[in-house]
Design a protein around this motif. Structure first.
Motif, PDB file in Angstrom:
ATOM      1  N   SER A 210      -9.291 -10.517  -4.788  1.00  0.00           N
ATOM      2  CA  SER A 210     -10.402  -9.627  -4.422  1.00  0.00           C
ATOM      3  C   SER A 210      -9.863  -8.359  -3.767  1.00  0.00           C
ATOM      4  O   SER A 210     -10.382  -7.266  -3.994  1.00  0.00           O
ATOM      5  N   ILE A 211      -8.759  -8.549  -2.998  1.00  0.00           N
ATOM      6  CA  ILE A 211      -8.181  -7.368  -2.355  1.00  0.00           C
ATOM      7  C   ILE A 211      -7.692  -6.395  -3.414  1.00  0.00           C
ATOM      8  O   ILE A 211      -8.005  -5.199  -3.389  1.00  0.00           O
ATOM      9  N   THR A 212      -6.952  -6.938  -4.330  1.00  0.00           N
ATOM     10  CA  THR A 212      -6.435  -6.033  -5.352  1.00  0.00           C
ATOM     11  C   THR A 212      -7.567  -5.421  -6.146  1.00  0.00           C
ATOM     12  O   THR A 212      -7.504  -4.259  -6.555  1.00  0.00           O
ATOM     13  N   ASN A 214     -10.537  -4.753  -4.978  1.00  0.00           N
ATOM     14  CA  ASN A 214     -11.080  -3.674  -4.151  1.00  0.00           C
ATOM     15  C   ASN A 214     -10.208  -2.451  -4.254  1.00  0.00           C
ATOM     16  O   ASN A 214     -10.703  -1.332  -4.401  1.00  0.00           O
ATOM     17  N   LEU A 215      -8.884  -2.730  -4.162  1.00  0.00           N
ATOM     18  CA  LEU A 215      -7.958  -1.603  -4.234  1.00  0.00           C
ATOM     19  C   LEU A 215      -8.161  -0.835  -5.527  1.00  0.00           C
ATOM     20  O   LEU A 215      -8.196   0.400  -5.526  1.00  0.00           O
ATOM     21  N   ARG A 216      -8.349  -1.620  -6.582  1.00  0.00           N
ATOM     22  CA  ARG A 216      -8.493  -0.951  -7.858  1.00  0.00           C
ATOM     23  C   ARG A 216      -9.799  -0.169  -7.912  1.00  0.00           C
ATOM     24  O   ARG A 216      -9.859   0.945  -8.399  1.00  0.00           O
ATOM     25  N   ASN A 217     -10.854  -0.832  -7.360  1.00  0.00           N
ATOM     26  CA  ASN A 217     -12.148  -0.155  -7.383  1.00  0.00           C
ATOM     27  C   ASN A 217     -12.124   1.119  -6.559  1.00  0.00           C
ATOM     28  O   ASN A 217     -12.799   2.096  -6.874  1.00  0.00           O
ATOM     29  N   ASN A 218     -11.334   1.051  -5.452  1.00  0.00           N
ATOM     30  CA  ASN A 218     -11.318   2.211  -4.555  1.00  0.00           C
ATOM     31  C   ASN A 218     -10.160   3.137  -4.849  1.00  0.00           C
ATOM     32  O   ASN A 218      -9.745   3.881  -3.976  1.00  0.00           O
ATOM     33  N   GLN A 219      -9.711   3.060  -6.035  1.00  0.00           N
ATOM     34  CA  GLN A 219      -8.539   3.850  -6.380  1.00  0.00           C
ATOM     35  C   GLN A 219      -8.781   5.335  -6.135  1.00  0.00           C
ATOM     36  O   GLN A 219      -7.941   6.026  -5.557  1.00  0.00           O
ATOM     37  N   ASN A 221     -10.921   6.744  -4.079  1.00  0.00           N
ATOM     38  CA  ASN A 221     -10.947   7.030  -2.649  1.00  0.00           C
ATOM     39  C   ASN A 221      -9.547   7.090  -2.094  1.00  0.00           C
ATOM     40  O   ASN A 221      -9.204   7.976  -1.313  1.00  0.00           O
ATOM     41  N   LEU A 222      -8.747   6.068  -2.508  1.00  0.00           N
ATOM     42  CA  LEU A 222      -7.380   6.013  -2.009  1.00  0.00           C
ATOM     43  C   LEU A 222      -6.626   7.270  -2.382  1.00  0.00           C
ATOM     44  O   LEU A 222      -5.904   7.840  -1.558  1.00  0.00           O
ATOM     45  N   THR A 223      -6.869   7.712  -3.607  1.00  0.00           N
ATOM     46  CA  THR A 223      -6.210   8.944  -4.047  1.00  0.00           C
ATOM     47  C   THR A 223      -6.622  10.103  -3.152  1.00  0.00           C
ATOM     48  O   THR A 223      -5.765  10.899  -2.712  1.00  0.00           O
TER      49      THR A 223
END
Lengths: 316, 250
Positions: A210-212, A214-219, A221-223
């Motif tokens: 799920s973390i990964t 989320n990370l992918r979904n929030n890519q 934002n992270l960028t």
């Protein structure tokens, strides 16, 4: 017509002998009933050539070897007599008779390489000779170096194995066994652990997933965050950080100086911290004040004089 | 114990019989006439069946070899080599001898047996003729002299039959077959095979004569001794085939 038994017997015997002689000669490579030309070739070495081996011209079978003998001069060379039953092709007199290997089993034969001369060989002539490397010859030529290499390899493998044997015989075997036992124990422990912690591991993996996720979904934002961070560090790098720090450094030096002065008891602040006179005075004052308040509490009338019904005493 | 002593008894009896057979003849002319009669009936009479069997035997062995050598590693001329060696070494001398044991052996044994039970042999004895020699020696000579010739014809026809049927059926080409049969040919194989056929001929004629000569009783016993003769000849041929091969080839 009635033949006598003797005649029949005689006919049978004669016919059979004739048949036997013809058959034997045929099998030996002589055909009594066909005309053929004879040729000779002299080789230093018969090299597996046999009677009745074939003679080939351009791959065409034209005859066979009839006899192989040593040359009369006791030189050890062999003279090969061969007959050509197919005489359609006339052999130029500069042709060469090459000894050749014909198949994998090593059957030999003579391959006549036709020359270009305009004169032809006659019955009974001797051909120039040579040898042709057959497949087996070529193979064995290439095989010998390979074999030597293989021998080296085998001997080094052998010495390695001997070393290994030494190690194994000198107690290495027991150690190895112990290692294997330990390994087996460890793996079984790991197995147990995995079995008992299966649900937790599952949870962990699910969470990680799920973390990964989320990370992918929030890519995006992270960028964006990364971009901002980059911007920030950029501006930080551009800002006049160095002089600021130098100023701060100077201020801190000043501050240290001041604090040192205070510590050494110089100036008002220094006196305030180091000299307890003020404290003593204040303490004495507080004690006096305390006494005063106690006195006031016990004898209020000494200090406060009031009357609900008017001031008679004052008048006294 | 009794079987072994029985065998030894029969071997001894056979030896004595052979001594009688090879005793000096009373009159050579009588034997000569008898010899040609036997050659005619035993050898020339067998020519047809020998020829027939040989041709088909050669054909079958060639086709079988061609079938068995269906490998790219084995050159097809090996069919010729295999057929020639099988025919010369074993099929012609041994198989044809076994056939002749059946044909000639039974005929000699039953002829002699019938002569015995109809007391013709006794009549010859009374006339002062060595009946064992007179009846047996021409047969033995006819067989031992003529059978090698039959075997030679058989070898020739078998190899010829192999060539004809091998080429006709397309199993092997004419060139490859002929190259095969002439490839690395050893003449001694033929001599070996003729020596074998000579010994087999002697066994066939003498053993069948022996069993026929000592028949007792009537028609049933004649049949029995003829059967016995063929069985023992076959066994002896196979045993001597092994012994001779071991002595001559190995």
């Amino acid at each position: 017509m009635n033949f006598s038994k003797e005649l029949k017997t005689g006919v049978l015997i004669v016919c059979t002998i004739a048949l036997g002689i013809y058959g034997l000669n045929y099998l030996k490579g002589y055909d009594l009933f066909s005309t053929s030309d004879e040729y000779y070739a002299i080789y230093p070495d018969a090299n597996g050539l046999l009677e009745s081996n074939p003679i080939l011209i351009n791959g065409m079978h034209v005859g066979k070897i009839q006899r192989i003998n040593f040359v009369d001069d006791n030189s050890g060379r062999v003279i090969v007599k061969f007959i050509l039953t197919n005489t359609e092709f006339k052999i130029p007199n500069d042709s060469r008779a090459l000894m050749a290997s014909l198949d994998l089993l090593g059957a030999k034969g003579i391959r006549i390489m036709p020359g270009t001369s305009a004169t032809y060989l006659q019955d009974g002539d001797t051909l120039a000779t040579g040898t042709e490397d057959g497949m087996v010859d070529r193979l064995s030529k290439e095989l010998i170096p390979t074999k030597q290499k293989a021998e080296h390899l085998i001997s080094s493998i052998d010495s390695t194995l001997q070393q290994l044997n030494k190690v194994l015989n000198g107690g290495g075997s027991a150690s190895l066994q112990q290692i294997l036992i330990n390994l087996s124990k460890t793996t079984s422990d790991v197995n147990d652990l995995l079995a008992s912690e299966k649900t937790r591991l599952n949870h962990i993996f699910a969470n990680a997933e799920s973390i990964t996720l989320n990370l992918r979904n929030n890519q995006d934002n992270l960028t964006a965050i990364m971009k901002n961070a980059a911007l920030m560090t950029d501006s930080l790098a551009k800002s006049n950080l160095k002089s600021t720090i130098a100023n701060a450094d100077k201020s801190l030096a000043e501050l240290t100086k001041t604090l040192n002065q205070i510590n050494s008891g110089k100036g008002t602040l220094g006196k305030l911290i180091k000299d307890d006179t003020l404290y003593n005075n204040l303490n004495t004052s507080a004690k006096d004040l305390d006494k005063l308040f106690i006195d006031i509490k016990e004898h209020p009338s000494r200090y406060v004089n009031f009357s609900i019904f008017g001031g008679k005493k004052e008048s006294k | 114990m009794s079987t072994i002593s029985n065998y030894l008894y029969n071997i001894g009896k056979y030896g004595i019989f052979m001594k009688r057979v090879f005793s000096k003849p009373e009159k050579w002319g009588m034997y000569k006439r008898q010899f040609f009669i036997e050659v005619d009936s035993l050898a020339i009479g067998s020519l047809g069946i020998v020829a027939f069997i040989s041709i088909f035997m050669g054909a079958v062995i060639t086709l079988q070899s061609a079938f068995g050598f269906e490998s790219p590693w084995i050159p097809l001329y090996a069919v010729g080599v295999a057929s020639r060696d099988t025919i010369i070494l074993e099929l012609s001398p041994t198989i044809i001898s076994l056939i002749l044991a059946g044909k000639v052996g039974s005929s000699i044994a039953s002829e002699m047996g019938t002569m015995r039970v109809t007391e013709q042999l006794d009549a010859l004895e009374i006339m002062g003729v060595n009946s064992a020699a007179y009846m047996t020696l021409p047969k033995i000579l006819a067989c031992t002299i003529m059978f090698p010739f039959l075997i030679t014809i058989s070898m020739f026809l078998a190899i010829l039959g192999g060539w004809i049927f091998g080429v006709l059926s397309g199993a092997v080409s004419s060139y490859e077959y002929i190259y095969g049969i002439t490839h690395n040919f050893k003449v001694f194989n033929v001599y070996y095979s003729l020596i074998k056929s000579f010994i087999f001929a002697f066994l066939i004629s003498s053993v069948s004569s022996f069993y026929g000569y000592y028949t007792k009783g009537g028609a049933v016993e004649v049949a029995q001794s003829s059967t016995k003769a063929v069985v023992y000849i076959s066994v002896l041929i196979l045993v001597f085939n092994y012994i001779l091969t071991q002595l001559l080839l190995v």
